[in-house]
Write an enzyme that holds these catalytic residues in place. Sequence first.
Site, PDB file in Angstrom:
ATOM      1  CB  SER A 209      -0.966   0.003   1.187  1.00 51.20           C
ATOM      2  OG  SER A 209      -2.062  -0.855   0.914  1.00 51.20           O
TER       3      SER A 209
ATOM      4  CE1 TYR B 187      -4.887   2.729   3.709  1.00 47.25           C
ATOM      5  CE2 TYR B 187      -5.312   0.366   3.566  1.00 47.25           C
ATOM      6  CZ  TYR B 187      -4.492   1.454   3.332  1.00 47.25           C
ATOM      7  OH  TYR B 187      -3.278   1.281   2.703  1.00 47.25           O
TER       8      TYR B 187
END
Length: 386
Positions: free
Chosen positions: A84, A170
């Site tokens: 990420s 998220y």
Amino acid sequence: MIIVRLLGFATAMLAASAHAQDLTRQDFQAISESVFRPVIEEFDIPGIAVGVTLEGRHYVFTDGMADRAASRPIGPDTIFELGSNSKLFNVALAALAEEKGLLSLQDPVSAGLPVLAGTAFDGISLYDLAAHATGGLPLQVPDDIADHQALMTYLAAWKPEGDTKSLRSYSNVSIGLLGVITAERFGKSYEDAINEDLLPALGLNSTFVTVPKAAMGHYAFGYARTDDSPVRVSPGMLDSEAYGIKSTVTDMIRFLDAHLGNLALDDAMTAALAKTRMSEFDTAHYAQAMVWEGYPWPVDASELAAGNSADMAMTPQPMTRRAAIALDGKVLLNKTGATNGFGSYVAMIPSEQIGVVVLANRNYPNPVRAEATRKLIHLLLEEGAE
């Protein structure tokens, strides 16, 4: 509200200069060994690369193997999967697109994807995608979605769980959508936009979405936590945009140098990187910018651990919208990333002119990465570990 305490840059640079002049390569190796050896041993990390930029002076610590079967050691040119932390490149590309007049980050998502007009995405901006302010978009693309049309059908029917400006979620889906829209505005694929419009402007020569054949000898294997088998990231929907970039500790130090103002970049790139550090939201633990997460420095260990907990990534969290602030000065910005076989962490403190990147070919807990880096920074700045 997260209060970001600013420090005069002249004072900060003088302090950092003293640190940089005093810190020898031998000191750095010893400090890194003392901080990361317990982590390496506890989590059986096959290989690790730790890079630091301190007022533009670079330090690298490497240990272990990139490929256990071939006895290939980790080095400054070893390529790791960023997971990420790839999102940091996505938002930089989007901000660059705005600087070039290709889009506005305040545009609704439905302006970039007209098929979503009349849906919840009329009220979610491109900036909101980058700040995870979507009101509940899932972490992953649902397993039964295999193409763009199916994804658009799913999103058209999707409903937020609450106020999109008050619930942080998220999501690889949100950042993936940002990449899709940005690439379309560049008139090319996402990978081509990254390769042609972003990476060369940053001078990153060993950062890739697809590792080329000529560089495969530097590409580490990751090692699964479950059975220690060698693994690499598998293809998936929105993978390039959300978690697909691979890079070296050397290139990632340069990426942090770009954010810290240590490189001569063109004005558009400098402005684009600054935009990614603009925050319009607070969570319980940090200020949320475009992917970057900002804590007042010095940061409390428990607060840093809570902000990097699995709960913050896996479940929607309350957030508060406020006037935009720049996360510069006396603030620690950080981001974690992982794939099945790799774990990464980046952090920087503009007031101290320090940036740290930690790359490993094992996915180990985010709070452990953050705490080790916090200790490293304190030691490097001669403040002592807390």
